[in-house]
Design a protein around this motif. Structure first.
Motif, mmCIF file in Angstrom:
data_model
loop_
_atom_site.group_PDB
_atom_site.id
_atom_site.type_symbol
_atom_site.label_atom_id
_atom_site.label_comp_id
_atom_site.label_asym_id
_atom_site.label_seq_id
_atom_site.Cartn_x
_atom_site.Cartn_y
_atom_site.Cartn_z
ATOM 1 N N UNK A 87 0.848 -1.164 0.000
ATOM 2 C CA UNK A 87 0.000 0.000 0.000
ATOM 3 C C UNK A 87 0.891 1.224 0.000
ATOM 4 N N UNK A 88 0.574 2.143 -0.853
ATOM 5 C CA UNK A 88 1.365 3.364 -0.922
ATOM 6 C C UNK A 88 0.606 4.498 -0.266
ATOM 7 N N UNK A 89 1.342 5.512 0.149
ATOM 8 C CA UNK A 89 0.683 6.662 0.762
ATOM 9 C C UNK A 89 -0.101 7.441 -0.286
ATOM 10 N N UNK A 90 0.301 7.360 -1.535
ATOM 11 C CA UNK A 90 -0.434 8.045 -2.606
ATOM 12 C C UNK A 90 -1.825 7.449 -2.756
ATOM 13 N N UNK A 91 -1.922 6.126 -2.503
ATOM 14 C CA UNK A 91 -3.187 5.440 -2.692
ATOM 15 C C UNK A 91 -4.238 5.860 -1.662
ATOM 16 N N UNK A 109 -3.372 -2.563 -4.264
ATOM 17 C CA UNK A 109 -2.133 -3.318 -4.457
ATOM 18 C C UNK A 109 -1.894 -4.351 -3.354
ATOM 19 N N UNK A 110 -2.502 -4.166 -2.190
ATOM 20 C CA UNK A 110 -2.328 -5.120 -1.091
ATOM 21 C C UNK A 110 -3.570 -6.003 -0.905
ATOM 22 N N UNK A 132 -10.102 -6.277 0.383
ATOM 23 C CA UNK A 132 -10.372 -7.651 0.792
ATOM 24 C C UNK A 132 -11.724 -8.056 0.229
ATOM 25 N N UNK A 133 -11.764 -9.250 -0.383
ATOM 26 C CA UNK A 133 -13.019 -9.799 -0.915
ATOM 27 C C UNK A 133 -13.037 -11.281 -0.578
ATOM 28 N N UNK A 134 -14.086 -11.707 0.105
ATOM 29 C CA UNK A 134 -14.239 -13.118 0.460
ATOM 30 C C UNK A 134 -15.603 -13.575 -0.033
#
Length: 170
Positions: free
Chosen positions: A1-5, A43-44, A150-152
């Motif tokens: 994870x980026x701070x830009x995100x 991204x994470x 997150x997707x479950x």
């Protein structure tokens, strides 16, 4: 994870905004716009489908039908878009229906918990199959809008033999 995100995580999303996001995701899946669909993930991100006999399965200790990070998810999309994906070439026709959407407030990380029920109809080779279950999401507000971190997918069917396989993205 980026701070830009990340953007201001205290900004709560409305139920309508979240429902529109889920409907857009379903629309992309039904159109087989998988390249656009995978862009809905951070991204994470994690994408899980536990075995239907262990819906509380933990990927660190249990076997899951799908346990993808963003790289595996992108690889899955490349494979499903390929003519070599024999289970899905030509592509099945699908119809994703989402209902009973429940929104939980942002957690300490600013991620919004969402639960929903679904029915996915799949049409292939003159036959129809129905997948039924629950979605569990954690959504994050980014500069690009809401994104899935997150997707479950928890399948309610006790037996998967009648639905052939889970080659499609449910």
């Amino acid at each position: 994870m980026t701070t830009i995100e990340r953007v201001d995580s205290r900004q709560q999303a409305t139920r309508a905004e979240i429902e529109d996001f889920l409907y857009r995701e379903a629309e992309l899946l039904d159109a087989w716009a998988l390249d656009d669909w995978v862009q809905l993930f951070t991204e994470d991100a994690k994408y899980e489908v536990p075995c239907n006999d262990a819906l509380d399965g933990d990927p660190s200790t249990d076997l899951l039908l799908i346990d993808d990070d963003i790289n595996r998810l992108r690889s899955r999309v490349v494979r499903l878009n390929s003519r070599r994906a024999h289970r899905e070439y030509p592509h099945s026709r699908t119809n994703h229906q989402i209902f009973n959407v429940r929104v939980e407030g942002p957690d300490d990380n600013g991620e919004i918990g969402v639960r929903a029920h679904f029915t996915v109809w799949r049409f292939r080779g003159g036959r129809s199959y129905c997948y039924v279950g629950k979605y569990r999401y954690r959504l994050r507000r980014t500069e690009a809008g809401l994104r899935i971190c997150f997707r479950r997918v928890e399948l309610d069917m006790s037996d998967l033999r009648d639905v052939s396989d889970v080659a499609i993205v449910i």
